[in-house]
Design a protein around this motif. Sequence first.
Motif, short mmCIF file in Angstrom:
data_model
loop_
_atom_site.label_atom_id
_atom_site.label_comp_id
_atom_site.label_asym_id
_atom_site.label_seq_id
_atom_site.Cartn_x
_atom_site.Cartn_y
_atom_site.Cartn_z
N SER A 410 0.72 -1.30 -0.01
CA SER A 410 0.05 -0.26 -0.09
C SER A 410 0.76 1.20 -0.02
CB SER A 410 -1.07 0.07 1.21
OG SER A 410 -1.67 -1.08 1.26
N ALA A 411 2.07 0.91 0.33
CA ALA A 411 3.07 2.36 0.33
C ALA A 411 3.02 3.07 -0.76
CB ALA A 411 4.40 2.12 0.80
N THR A 412 2.93 4.24 -0.81
CA THR A 412 2.82 5.23 -1.99
C THR A 412 4.39 5.86 -2.50
OG1 THR A 412 2.36 7.10 -0.63
CG2 THR A 412 0.68 6.10 -1.77
N SER A 413 5.23 5.58 -1.75
CA SER A 413 6.65 5.82 -2.01
C SER A 413 7.54 4.59 -1.76
CB SER A 413 7.23 6.95 -1.10
OG SER A 413 7.21 6.65 0.27
N LYS A 414 8.70 4.54 -2.56
CA LYS A 414 9.74 3.91 -2.62
C LYS A 414 10.22 3.51 -1.08
CE LYS A 414 14.10 2.28 -4.84
NZ LYS A 414 15.23 2.71 -3.70
N ALA A 415 10.65 4.86 -0.28
CA ALA A 415 11.15 4.67 0.82
C ALA A 415 10.18 4.28 1.92
CB ALA A 415 11.47 6.18 1.32
N GLU A 416 8.80 4.36 1.96
CA GLU A 416 7.93 4.00 2.51
C GLU A 416 7.91 2.41 2.66
OE1 GLU A 416 3.22 4.20 4.01
OE2 GLU A 416 4.03 5.22 2.25
N ALA A 417 7.71 1.97 1.56
CA ALA A 417 7.53 0.52 1.09
C ALA A 417 8.83 -0.09 1.57
CB ALA A 417 7.48 0.44 -0.46
N GLU A 418 10.11 0.41 1.31
CA GLU A 418 11.24 -0.27 1.83
C GLU A 418 11.22 -0.53 3.38
OE1 GLU A 418 14.05 0.89 -1.71
OE2 GLU A 418 14.10 2.10 -0.20
N ASN A 419 10.80 0.65 3.89
CA ASN A 419 10.77 0.39 5.33
C ASN A 419 10.10 -0.58 5.87
OD1 ASN A 419 12.51 2.76 5.97
ND2 ASN A 419 10.88 4.26 5.92
N TRP A 420 8.72 -0.64 5.29
CA TRP A 420 7.93 -1.78 6.04
C TRP A 420 8.52 -3.08 5.47
CZ3 TRP A 420 5.00 -1.18 9.59
CH2 TRP A 420 4.27 0.09 9.96
N TYR A 421 8.87 -3.32 4.30
CA TYR A 421 9.41 -4.60 3.93
C TYR A 421 10.89 -5.09 4.61
CZ TYR A 421 10.61 -8.47 0.56
OH TYR A 421 10.86 -9.59 0.11
N LYS A 422 11.56 -3.99 4.85
CA LYS A 422 12.90 -4.31 5.60
C LYS A 422 12.63 -4.96 7.15
CE LYS A 422 17.43 -2.51 6.48
NZ LYS A 422 17.46 -3.15 7.91
N PHE A 423 11.55 -4.10 7.68
CA PHE A 423 11.13 -4.44 9.11
C PHE A 423 10.75 -6.17 8.83
CE2 PHE A 423 8.53 -5.33 12.34
CZ PHE A 423 9.27 -4.54 13.79
N TYR A 424 9.86 -6.41 7.93
CA TYR A 424 9.53 -7.72 7.69
C TYR A 424 10.67 -8.46 7.50
CZ TYR A 424 7.26 -11.65 5.32
OH TYR A 424 6.78 -12.69 4.73
N CYS A 425 11.56 -8.24 6.54
CA CYS A 425 12.48 -9.06 6.19
C CYS A 425 13.56 -9.45 7.36
CB CYS A 425 13.37 -8.45 5.26
SG CYS A 425 12.47 -8.61 3.57
N ASP A 426 13.90 -8.44 8.17
CA ASP A 426 14.69 -8.56 9.25
C ASP A 426 14.14 -9.55 10.33
OD1 ASP A 426 16.41 -6.68 8.32
OD2 ASP A 426 15.85 -5.04 9.60
N LYS A 427 12.88 -9.55 10.39
CA LYS A 427 12.18 -10.57 11.36
C LYS A 427 12.07 -11.65 10.89
CE LYS A 427 11.41 -7.63 14.72
NZ LYS A 427 11.90 -7.67 16.20
N LYS A 428 12.02 -11.91 9.42
CA LYS A 428 11.97 -13.38 8.65
C LYS A 428 13.25 -13.95 8.50
CE LYS A 428 7.54 -13.59 9.12
NZ LYS A 428 6.90 -14.57 9.62
N GLY A 429 14.31 -13.05 8.60
CA GLY A 429 15.79 -13.57 8.27
C GLY A 429 15.73 -13.67 6.77
#
Length: 505
Positions: A410-429
């Motif tokens: 749903s993020a409308t900017s690259k930075a916002e999308a990356e912030n959410w996905y990075k948090f998810y990726c960090d937790k999932k390894g």
Amino acid sequence: MRKMNKLTITILITGLGLLTGCNKWLDVKPEGQSTREQMFQSQKGFRDALTGAYLDLKSGDAYGNALTWGTIEYLARNWDVIATSNTTLNNLVAANYNDAGVKDRVAGIYAKEYKIIADVNSILEFIDGKKNIFEDDNYALIKGEALALRAFAHFDVLRMFGPMPGNPGGIDVLPYVTEVSRNIVPLSNFDMFAAQVLRDLDQAEALLKDVDPITKFTITELNPDPNYTGETVVRDNFYLYRQVRLNYYAVLALKARVYNWLVPRGDANRANAAKYAQMVIDAKDAAGLPVFTLGGLSDNQLGNYTMPSEQIAALSVHDLKLQAENNFDEKGQFARYDFKIQDNFYYINNLFPVGERATDTRWVGMWSYKTTSGQTDFVKYKKYIQKETNPLLQIPLLRLSEMYLILTESATSKAEAENWYKFYCDKKGIPFTNGFSSGGWEADRRNKMIREYVREFYAEGQTFFTYKRYNVTALPASWTYIGFTGSPARYIVPKPDREISYHNN
């Protein structure tokens, strides 16, 4: 003259003898029959009817098989057919909806969804007129859950049998049934149907917001050991084990899922999908801690492959251990064909690239080759294989991971999308050090999201709906041994013949 668009609904309410002392209450089998008028003379009658709806939800034609790891996963090509002589499964994988066996499977799902709807419509028909018989918050809890179940089942019907969300057209497609009647219900078009789903969820949210115990106590407090005999935080055991019900946070999560499905119908839906996903993520319990947290590698190491800390809503299934062993272990039918190459895996290497998977929670300990003679080129999946001590006998319906993916989408900017996905990726390894591609980042996000939904929700019934939502026509060639071809002809599952004849379309 064309026949009126209608759906015949009949219902038989079954009386249930409930034991509410532990989280096995959903496994009590119905005994006896009662007219609706007799059943709804007491608070217990309404509780019993609600339990009947949950029992239907976890039946084999719904989330006890077909909509979790069975029919819907074959349609997504997540399983291959081990017994090549099984005509029905081969036709199911090919989405040959003209095959008699496939028709039976599809009709079973459709009928069960509307049976669940009929169950809760009986409750909703009587509950307002009997409001005075309820104690404490039972009225709001039961009505809220009934509305949530009605929306949940209808939305599944829309996702499976409805048109492509990106191009639904304006024709009437499905009946949204709100009462128990022998009259035939007119069909609604896509937008009308979706609006009715959201209307039910809005009402459920309002009813549950201030009364659901999950908003007042911690998950630990609400999930006492089944053998515990002391006092609990609530005086009525009906209020325990909220994760195996469509609780307040499950309603918010379902709203996020619905709005995400409707994104092609307008940007306001994207904003609402993000809003409700954020509300679930931000939820705090009575101790001020997050109600739900993302699972990680430690869960795998403990054998908690279904990520219990993420489960917003789930089904309690007392024989899940046996089912998992029968369906997924050595003799189970659910498996991927994956011929061995130099480092053993083929298909799995592409879904989980070798250089990325060392700490990926969806990979570590989750896949292995079968050793049964004649099946050694098939990979088995271990998500539901239970640990020996304190097994978690639950099938997830809604998980926190989906909320993070929705926020990324749903993020409308690259930075916002990356912030959410990075948090998810960090937790999932999952390695995600370079962000989305600088050239065409939205296309890169799309491709990553599709793969994440497959990896995260394998055998949870979400892959097919992800492909449909994105209108996936082809996956990378290496994802499947034979290949996957997607089209509206695969994604729009035909309604059962009997339903078509009722509606003359």
